[in-house]
Motif scaffolding. Structure first.
Motif, PDB file in Angstrom:
ATOM      1  N   ARG A  44       1.079  -1.247  -0.413  1.00 26.64           N
ATOM      2  CA  ARG A  44       0.186   0.311   0.243  1.00 26.64           C
ATOM      3  C   ARG A  44       0.879   0.906   0.010  1.00 26.64           C
ATOM      4  NH1 ARG A  44      -5.387  -0.843   3.691  1.00 26.64           N
ATOM      5  NH2 ARG A  44      -5.756  -3.003   3.584  1.00 26.64           N
ATOM      6  N   GLY A  45       0.170   2.076  -1.128  1.00 26.96           N
ATOM      7  CA  GLY A  45       1.389   3.552  -1.259  1.00 26.96           C
ATOM      8  C   GLY A  45       2.419   3.638  -2.238  1.00 26.96           C
ATOM      9  N   GLU A  46       2.622   2.291  -2.186  1.00 30.35           N
ATOM     10  CA  GLU A  46       3.861   2.202  -2.884  1.00 30.35           C
ATOM     11  C   GLU A  46       3.554   2.368  -4.754  1.00 30.35           C
ATOM     12  OE1 GLU A  46       7.133  -1.790  -4.413  1.00 30.35           O
ATOM     13  OE2 GLU A  46       5.238  -2.317  -3.161  1.00 30.35           O
ATOM     14  N   ASP A  47       4.423   2.838  -5.387  1.00 36.78           N
ATOM     15  CA  ASP A  47       4.239   3.214  -6.526  1.00 36.78           C
ATOM     16  C   ASP A  47       5.254   2.616  -7.591  1.00 36.78           C
ATOM     17  OD1 ASP A  47       2.285   5.667  -5.779  1.00 36.78           O
ATOM     18  OD2 ASP A  47       4.255   6.857  -5.108  1.00 36.78           O
ATOM     19  N   TYR A  56       1.768   3.774 -13.476  1.00 40.13           N
ATOM     20  CA  TYR A  56       2.061   4.132 -12.178  1.00 40.13           C
ATOM     21  C   TYR A  56       1.258   3.006 -11.371  1.00 40.13           C
ATOM     22  CZ  TYR A  56       5.730   7.873 -12.631  1.00 40.13           C
ATOM     23  OH  TYR A  56       7.178   8.210 -13.069  1.00 40.13           O
ATOM     24  N   LEU A  57       1.669   1.684 -11.093  1.00 43.42           N
ATOM     25  CA  LEU A  57       0.650   0.801 -10.114  1.00 43.42           C
ATOM     26  C   LEU A  57       1.282   1.704  -9.159  1.00 43.42           C
ATOM     27  CD1 LEU A  57       2.199  -2.772 -12.193  1.00 43.42           C
ATOM     28  CD2 LEU A  57      -0.073  -0.712 -12.335  1.00 43.42           C
ATOM     29  N   LEU A 134      -3.971   2.255 -10.170  1.00 44.01           N
ATOM     30  CA  LEU A 134      -3.813   2.742 -11.645  1.00 44.01           C
ATOM     31  C   LEU A 134      -3.951   4.299 -11.204  1.00 44.01           C
ATOM     32  CD1 LEU A 134      -5.644   0.555 -14.305  1.00 44.01           C
ATOM     33  CD2 LEU A 134      -3.367   0.550 -13.661  1.00 44.01           C
ATOM     34  N   SER A 135      -2.604   4.714 -11.763  1.00 48.53           N
ATOM     35  CA  SER A 135      -2.522   6.169 -11.518  1.00 48.53           C
ATOM     36  C   SER A 135      -1.750   5.834 -13.095  1.00 48.53           C
ATOM     37  CB  SER A 135      -1.617   6.235 -10.446  1.00 48.53           C
ATOM     38  OG  SER A 135      -1.253   7.680 -10.690  1.00 48.53           O
ATOM     39  N   ASP A 140       0.416   7.723  -7.717  1.00 48.58           N
ATOM     40  CA  ASP A 140      -0.449   8.443  -6.716  1.00 48.58           C
ATOM     41  C   ASP A 140      -1.826   9.097  -7.141  1.00 48.58           C
ATOM     42  OD1 ASP A 140       0.745   7.079  -4.907  1.00 48.58           O
ATOM     43  OD2 ASP A 140       2.628   9.026  -4.019  1.00 48.58           O
ATOM     44  N   GLY A 141      -1.705   9.658  -8.447  1.00 50.32           N
ATOM     45  CA  GLY A 141      -3.237  10.269  -8.886  1.00 50.32           C
ATOM     46  C   GLY A 141      -2.775  12.012  -8.657  1.00 50.32           C
ATOM     47  N   GLU A 142      -1.733  12.017  -8.189  1.00 51.50           N
ATOM     48  CA  GLU A 142      -1.655  13.709  -9.396  1.00 51.50           C
ATOM     49  C   GLU A 142      -1.846  13.869  -9.964  1.00 51.50           C
ATOM     50  OE1 GLU A 142       3.731  13.730  -9.141  1.00 51.50           O
ATOM     51  OE2 GLU A 142       3.312  12.748  -7.305  1.00 51.50           O
TER      52      GLU A 142
END
Length: 185
Positions: A44-47, A56-57, A134-135, A140-142
């Motif tokens: 969790r939180g890893e990119d 990015y996952l 999926l980002s 992180d959805g930036e």
């Protein structure tokens, strides 16, 4: 259900229920498998940067709606998803349009995929967080909110359904004001 020829001799159109269900099952399977892989391999939180940073996952949990809107209303979204599933299943019997079968199959598969998360994932029954991973174009959805396969299917099905509705194509394949089913629907 047997096909009865119409007065002009052409066979009656066949319901597209099977197409809807096969597509929904495929979306559901892809969604479940992708979430299982992410939960097992990405912290969790890893990119994880892929495709040169175009994707990015990012393993997150979302208890709200799309784009993490209305967090904390998981039970409401669970009830809405159950209603959507019920309406689509009920509509399937009178579905003769290929386009609508695809649109509703995408929405059904996606709704069930996210519904499974809401029912079975932590923190508990009907309160579970949907696995988003999926980002695009940033971690992180930036740039764009983090989403999953089910979300993509729901959006694509919704856009297709809106397009069909704007073109006046009904579930039976006919166009508004026509008596005959539309050929390209």
């Amino acid at each position: 259900m047997t096909e009865q020829p119409d007065p002009a001799g052409a066979p009656a159109p066949r319901p597209r229920t099977r197409l809807l269900l096969v597509l929904a099952a495929a979306v559901l399977a892809l969604d479940l498998v992708s979430k299982l892989v992410v939960v097992a391999t990405v912290e969790r939180g890893e990119d994880i940067r892929v495709l040169g940073g175009a994707l990015y996952l990012t393993h997150l949990r979302n208890t709200g709606a799309a784009f993490s809107f209305a967090e904390g209303f998981t039970i409401v979204f669970t009830v809405v998803a159950l209603a959507v599933v019920a309406v689509i299943v009920r509509t399937a019997r009178r579905l003769f349009s290929t386009g609508w079968a695809v649109a509703l199959g995408l929405v059904l598969g996606g709704a069930v995929g996210n519904l499974i998360d809401r029912i079975f994932r932590e923190p508990g029954f009907l309160r579970g967080g949907v696995v988003d991973f999926l980002s695009v174009f940033g971690p992180d959805g930036e740039v764009w909110p983090v989403f999953n396969v089910a979300d993509s299917a729901i959006v694509c099905g919704g856009v297709l359904g809106a397009g069909l509705a704007l073109r006046g194509i009904d579930f039976d394949g006919s166009r508004a004001g026509d008596e005959e089913p539309a050929e390209a629907a």
